[in-house]
Each structure stands twice: as structure tokens, then as C-alpha cells.
Design a protein around this motif. Structure first.
Motif, PDB file in Angstrom:
ATOM      1  N   ARG A  41      -3.785   2.745  -2.752  1.00 28.76           N
ATOM      2  CA  ARG A  41      -3.816   2.989  -1.308  1.00 28.76           C
ATOM      3  C   ARG A  41      -5.072   2.473  -0.615  1.00 28.76           C
TER       4      ARG A  41
ATOM      5  N   ARG B 267       0.832  -1.200   0.000  1.00 28.80           N
ATOM      6  CA  ARG B 267       0.000   0.000   0.000  1.00 28.80           C
ATOM      7  C   ARG B 267       0.865   1.248   0.000  1.00 28.80           C
TER       8      ARG B 267
ATOM      9  N   ASP C 211      -4.180   8.460   6.420  1.00 30.18           N
ATOM     10  CA  ASP C 211      -2.981   7.694   6.747  1.00 30.18           C
ATOM     11  C   ASP C 211      -3.280   6.789   7.935  1.00 30.18           C
TER      12      ASP C 211
ATOM     13  N   ARG D  59      -6.746  -2.906  -4.311  1.00 32.01           N
ATOM     14  CA  ARG D  59      -5.321  -2.878  -4.673  1.00 32.01           C
ATOM     15  C   ARG D  59      -4.965  -4.155  -5.426  1.00 32.01           C
TER      16      ARG D  59
ATOM     17  N   HIS E 256      -9.710   5.274   2.382  1.00 32.77           N
ATOM     18  CA  HIS E 256      -8.342   5.139   1.869  1.00 32.77           C
ATOM     19  C   HIS E 256      -7.584   6.466   1.867  1.00 32.77           C
TER      20      HIS E 256
ATOM     21  N   GLN F 298       0.639   5.482   0.404  1.00 29.09           N
ATOM     22  CA  GLN F 298      -0.208   6.596   0.829  1.00 29.09           C
ATOM     23  C   GLN F 298       0.107   7.816  -0.048  1.00 29.09           C
TER      24      GLN F 298
END
Length: 710
Positions: A233, A6, A154, A180, A151, A8
Motif C-alpha cells: 500500500r 495499490r 486512504d 510496492r 501509506h 489499502q
């Protein structure tokens, strides 16, 4: 589907330099995507599929206020409100209320929505989704919704948002339309072309939007690129669960579900993660008492005396305990099974060590436990008392009679006690069963018996110091079975390794009609002469052992008569070859208690006169609904236990070798099962969510009956 780590990243719409018109265009396009339906292709729309998620996991929907903490200018929430409440209105139900909030309130947009949709209100002040505040009215439950926005946060902010939801709300739902994985990325160009339709339909009057869509395709490219960033993300369900594992965050009583619903395959899929604070219970008395019902528990024994030995609680049982909120208390006495080991009876050769532990939790959402029966019963008893259940010991029921619109019991000593309904949870030799189905159905012998013993750890200490194999067996938090012709044994630790439970199953040698007696230790040891030396050394430490005749019932024609119903071993006793006896009983209790609670909640919405008549007319049908829900699953498990008996006791030969070969590759979880078939069967046994299923069935029953009291 392959996934990657993932990232960010920031979307174009998140940038401070992004023009306001472009950000608004993106948000509006995504909102319209929730309405998209293509005849012959679509499975409804994103909105209809989202509403199905609500109905499946929040069956008592009308008791909720749905709070959108990151509403922006409204987003999909008004679409969901319209779709959901139109469906509820068709069934004569009151609407679900929605509340729009945001850190940066969009008051003008929210006011316009509120004028058109009165069930959507808003908070004018800024709201931080991480704050531990409750937003629903006192008389309603609160469900928080995150529409294609989770998503964006953070990990630190996401933890704070989830912590707030768990501590302050009753449920939360996360919706995403990206994942994802490679397929979602490859399908994302659909949004690029959808932008052209949105501009033509809703922005035909704006030269700015027309130019930056059809001449210079800034709007389509921006939405496409932001969709790709979203794919990179968006969190998986396991990653959301990892965020929930925070120090000091009490998750007892919460249940989490995730999944996906196809809208337009392969381009549009709705992904969801749902957290719901449970209202069900582990046993019928506790479940009913927790929901405001007055419960009297009659126990024939004079006190809560210590009896029995160890017991296994598989995940379908521990899920119910978590629903009740007593799993933390039980874990103080229980151990989580890390392995289940199968060994050959004569040599002790390991046939298969099935990994349990975290793999079981990942697959079924709850651990597999081993615990002493006394500790298990005491935790339940203390919770029942805490919930207000009236427990009466030393009470013997002599007669069951219908009493107008209730049930009346005649007790030894002449006392009579009445109530609205009676649940016969009085075991294999049930007296209540005779009143329901007649006296002609009685337990029958199976031809097997079980030796049961508990060995204190202190008795094994010297043996462990002198024998490495015995020490290895005792150190493992595992259920170990030795399989032999017509016999098998089970060994595992209880009470944190202070005691060890030993069960030995063999052909019956008790006289006809005898149920239980203290067995000679010598007889027990001779029964297993020639078995593995490690097992023989364990048997040498047994000082007291009881043998129990294993009996069963024929399948009953009914469990329910009027306002009387049966539960657990009173209606579906099972052989101890699948560790499902106690688990089925607590599932019964949870389902029945939840149904009664749902009925009470439904009746509370009626006026007093209508409520009394509806209650009188509804109890017996609800008991029949309980029976219809539980009869099929319990019958299948009882039959499966009989099959397991044959598989565990195969004589030496070709069939035994085939069994041992297959066992060497089998596993309870998908990730540990090389055969696939065994884990598939276990998912049918351990996987169903009986509480959610009964809530859905209750809603369908109410709809089919035209509404209780109407």
C-alpha cells in the motif's frame, strides 16, 4: 522493477485487538532501524540519509520548524532531530526546532523526549493532520514530516492531509522505507531477524517480550507481515502527485521532488517525496524584490512597447516561472506544446513527431510553452511592478563607476544614481559589459540570418478551408520544423491560435555591420522556392517580414568586476537552435536573486554593526559565486546550439539520411526516445534544478568561509 496495484490493507499494528505491548514493540523496532549502521556496508543510516534530504531540499533549514503530525510515541523524529542538529552545531548554526503532534497525544513519551532533547517540543491537544492550521511560530517557516506513516491513510484522508500542507505550510516531506515492488518484498525478512537483536538489546528484562520473540516468534512475524502489507500500500511518487491534483488547490509556487537513497543495499532504501513552496524568482529584479531587496530597473526604451514575435519556453524556464508564482498568469497567454514535428524540406514528409505535452511534465516537472514575446514580457513587467520594483523608462546609462562600497551610474541628462550592486541585463550589445571586460570584446557575425514574421489567423482562414494539409498544420498545438540544406523553418501558433509565428533561418545576406532591416516579401519567398507546397502557401500569406543578423560573442574571461555582474545575452548570447536563450536568462536571474536573498537572510541573523561590515565584504564574493554556478551550464548550452545548427542544415546526402534515420527514433523524454542518447542529453539541458543547486552552493560557501561576518 515490477509493481502491482495499490491495496489499502490493514497492518496487525492497526487492529484494535493488537496488544499494546506488541504495537509498542513494533514501533520501537522501526525507530531503532533508523539508527542501524553496519561498517563497510551501510551508507550512513536511515537517519543520516533523511538529514541529507533535508539539507538538499531545505538549504535554509534553520528557518524552519519541522512538525510531525503523526508522531505516535515519537517514532524516528527524535532520532532525526539529534542527527540533524549535531551536524548543524558543528558548523556553528542554530538548531532546527521539531514539534510532535498526533490525533492521540502520547504526552508521557513526549515529555521524556523533551527533557532529553530541548529542541523537540509537543502540543498537548489532539491534532487532526487534515485541519488547515499552522503550527510553527510566526517568525519561522513550517515543514511537515510524515515518517513511514503516509501509506496508512486512504486516498480521501491523504488528499486532506496534502491539501492542509499546501495551504498552511511552507514544505512537507514524506519518508517511506517500503516500496510496492518485488525487491522490497523479497528483502523484508531482514526486519524479522532485526527484531531478535532489538529484543535482546532493549527488552532483555521482560519475560513477555523474550517469550514472544525467542520461543513463540510473534513479534518478528508480526513486524514482517506488517512490512509486507506496507509494501502493498505504499504510494509511488506519481500517485502522490495525483492526490495533489485537486480542484481548487493552488499549487503555483510549489515544487515537488522525489527519489530514493540507498542505506544497506539491497535491503534498506529510504524513499522520499518533498514539496517546497518556492522563494526564488523568474528574473533577477522580481526575485530580489520578492525577498525584500530594493530594486531599480533602468530601461532605455521610452515605454513598454510591443515588439518581437513568438518564443518557446522549455521546462527549465517554466520551472523558474513556477518558482516565482506567475506560471498561472502566463498560462492565460501561452499554450502547452503537444508535439514537435520535423519534416523534410522538399516533400513535407514527416520525419518524426515527438510527443511533448504531459510526457514533458512527467519527465521534467513543468510544461514546454509557446507564447508571444509581448505577452511574456508584459506578464513579467506586471509582476515586477506588483512586487515593488521601481521601473524607469527612457533612461540611458553613460558611465559606470565604483562608489566606495557601491556602484554609481552616470545617466544622460546629468543625473547620477547609486546602489549596492549593478546587474547588466542589457542584452547582446551591452554597455555594462564594456565596463566589466573592456571594449575589445564585441559581437561577431555568424553567417546566418533569420526572417521573422507573424501571420494573423484571419489571413489563413480561406487557405485552411481549401487545403486540408494547411488546416492540419494550423490545428495542431505543435512546433513544426522543415529541415533543408543550409536552412530550416519553424512554425507554431501563439495567442491561442489567433496568430502564427514563422521563423526562417538561412545564410546571411545583410551588409557587414547591419543588424536588422525590413525584408522584401518576394526575397523571402524566393529563398524557399522549391520547398514543400504547404510551406510555400503559408509564405504566400506573409505581408511584412523582418530579417535579423545572427551574431554571437566569444567566451568572456569574466562576468563580474567588483560589484557589477552580467546576465543573459550580455554575457552568453546563444544562437536560436536550441530554444534556450530566454530560458538561460531567466535561470540567471533566478539564481542571482536567490543568492542575494539568501545573503540577506544570513546577514539578518547578525548584530547591526557586524551586519554592515559583512554585507560590504560579501556582495562581490556572492556575485562570483553566481558566475561560477552559471558559467558552466550556459557555456555547454551555447556550444550545443552551434552543434544543432550543423545538424539542422546538413546538405542532402549520406549524412542527411543518417540524421533523418536517427531522428525518426529520437525523443526528448525517456519514454518517447528509442535511441536513449537524445533524451539523456536533453535531461542534462532541461533537468537541473538551478534554484536548489544555488541554495546548496550558498550553504557550502558559507561553511567554507567560516560563516559570513565571522
Amino acid at each position: 522493477m515490477p509493481r502491482w496495484p495499490r491495496l489499502q490493507l490493514l497492518e496487525i499494528g492497526d487492529q484494535t485487538w493488537c496488544p499494546g505491548w506488541l504495537h509498542q514493540h513494533e514501533q520501537f523496532t522501526l525507530t531503532q532501524l533508523w539508527n542501524l549502521r553496519i561498517p563497510g556496508w551501510s551508507h550512513g543510516s536511515l537517519a543520516t540519509q533523511a538529514c541529507e534530504v533535508f539539507r538538499k531540499y531545505l538549504p535554509d533549514l534553520t528557518s524552519y520548524t519541522v512538525v510531525d503530525l503523526c508522531a505516535g510515541a515519537g517514532g524516528p523524529t527524535p532520532v532525526l532531530e539529534r542527527e540533524l542538529n549535531q551536524t548543524l552545531a558543528k558548523h556553528g548554526k542554530r538548531p532546527v526546532t521539531f514539534l510532535l503532534t498526533d490525533l492521540y497525544p502520547h504526552l508521557d513519551a513526549w515529555q521524556r523526549i523533551n527533557k532529553k532533547q530541548p529542541s523537540v517540543s509537543y502540543l498537548a491537544e489532539p491534532v487532526d493532520a487534515r485541519s488547515h492550521r499552522r503550527y510553527a511560530d510566526a517568525e519561522r517557516k513550517e515543514c511537515r514530516i510524515f515518517n513511514i506513516c503516509f501509506h496508512h491513510f486512504d486516498d480521501e484522508d491523504a488528499r486532506g492531509i496534502l491539501r492542509s500542507a499546501v495551504r498552511s505550510a511552507d514544505a512537507f516531506v514524506i519518508f517511506e522505507i517500503t516500496a510496492r515492488d518485488l525487491r522490497t518484498c523479497l528483502c523484508s525478512p531482514l526486519v524479522f531477524f532485526f527484531t531478535y537483536l532489538v529484543t535482546l538489546r532493549w527488552y532483555w528484562w521482560s519475560p513477555l517480550h523474550l517469550f514472544f520473540t525467542y520461543v513463540l516468534p510473534v513479534a518478528p512475524l508480526s513486524l514482517w507481515l506488517d512490512g509486507l502489507v506496507s509494501c502493498l500500500r505504499t504510494r509511488t511518487p506519481l500517485e502522490v502527485k495525483a492526490l495533489l491534483q485537486q480542484d481548487g488547490l493552488d499549487l503555483s509556487g510549489w515544487e515537488f521532488k522525489s527519489g530514493k537513497r540507498t542505506v544497506q543495499w539491497p535491503f534498506i532504501t529510504l524513499h522520499y517525496f518533498v514539496g517546497v513552496k518556492s522563494l526564488g524568482g523568474l528574473a533577477c529584479a522580481i526575485a530580489s524584490a520578492q525577498q525584500g531587496l530594493h530594486v531599480v530597473l533602468l530601461e532605455k526604451s521610452p515605454d513598454l512597447h510591443e515588439a518581437g514575435a513568438g518564443i518557446q519556453i522549455p521546462p527549465n524556464g517554466t520551472r523558474v516561472m513556477r518558482e516565482l508564482g506567475i506560471l498561472p498568469a502566463l498560462l492565460q497567454h501561452a499554450s502547452v506544446v503537444q508535439h514537435v514535428d520535423f519534416r523534410r524540406y522538399d516533400s513535407g514528409r514527416l520525419l518524426r513527431s515527438m510527443p511533448f505535452g504531459e510526457g514533458i511534465v512527467r519527465e521534467f516537472g513543468a510544461p514546454w510553452l509557446i507564447v508571444h514575446r509581448v505577452d511574456y514580457h508584459r506578464v513579467l513587467y506586471e509582476e515586477a511592478v506588483r512586487c515593488g520594483v521601481e521601473v524607469r523608462f527612457g533612461v540611458e546609462v553613460l558611465a559606470v563607476e565604483g562608489a566606495g562600497e557601491g556602484v554609481e551610474l552616470g545617466l544622460r541628462g546629468g543625473e547620477r544614481i547609486s546602489g549596492d550592486l549593478l546587474v547588466g541585463a542589457d542584452g547582446l550589445w551591452s554597455q555594462v559589459r564594456g565596463w566589466v571586460v573592456g571594449e575589445g570584446i564585441a559581437p561577431r557575425e555568424t553567417g546566418d540570418l533569420a526572417y521573422r514574421a507573424v501571420i494573423p489567423a484571419t489571413q489563413l482562414q480561406a487557405l485552411r478551408e481549401s487545403d486540408a494539409k494547411v488546416d492540419e498544420l494550423c490545428r495542431k498545438v505543435a512546433v513544426t520544423s522543415y529541415l533543408g540544406p543550409e536552412k530550416h523553418t519553424i512554425f507554431y501558433p501563439v495567442r491561442g491560435g489567433r496568430e502564427y509565428n514563422l521563423v526562417l533561418l538561412r545564410p546571411d545576406n545583410l551588409p557587414a555591420g547591419a543588424r536588422k532591416e525590413e525584408a522584401g516579401v518576394r526575397e523571402m519567398r524566393e529563398s524557399y522556392a522549391g520547398w514543400d507546397s504547404t510551406l510555400e502557401k503559408l509564405l504566400s500569406q506573409v505581408t511584412t517580414v523582418y530579417k535579423w543578423k545572427l551574431t554571437e560573442l566569444p567566451e568572456l574571461p569574466t562576468w563580474t568586476k567588483g560589484r557589477v555582474t552580467l546576465l543573459g545575452d550580455a554575457c552568453h548570447p546563444t544562437l536560436p537552435y536550441q530554444a534556450q536563450g530566454a530560458a538561460m536568462a531567466v535561470e540567471d536571474g533566478a539564481v542571482l536573486g536567490r543568492l542575494l536573498g539568501l545573503l540577506q537572510s544570513h546577514l539578518s541573523q547578525l548584530d547591526l554593526e557586524t551586519r554592515e561590515k559583512a554585507a560590504a565584504d560579501s556582495i562581490s564574493p556572492v556575485l562570483k559565486l553566481y558566475e561560477s554556478l552559471r558559467r558552466g551550464p550556459t557555456t555547454r548550452k551555447v556550444r550545443a546550439a552551434r552543434i544543432n545548427r550543423s545538424l539542422l542544415h546538413i546538405p542532402d546526402g549520406i549524412l542527411q539520411r543518417v540524421r533523418d534515420f536517427g531522428l525518426g527514433y529520437a525523443g526528448v523524454t525517456y519514454e518517447s526516445d528509442w535511441t536513449w542518447a537524445f533524451s539523456y542529453m536533453m535531461r542534462q539541458t532541461l533537468g537541473p534544478d538551478v534554484i536548489r543547486d544555488c541554495e546548496i552552493a550558498f550553504e557550502e560557501w558559507v561553511r567554507a568561509s567560516g560563516g559570513v561576518g565571522r
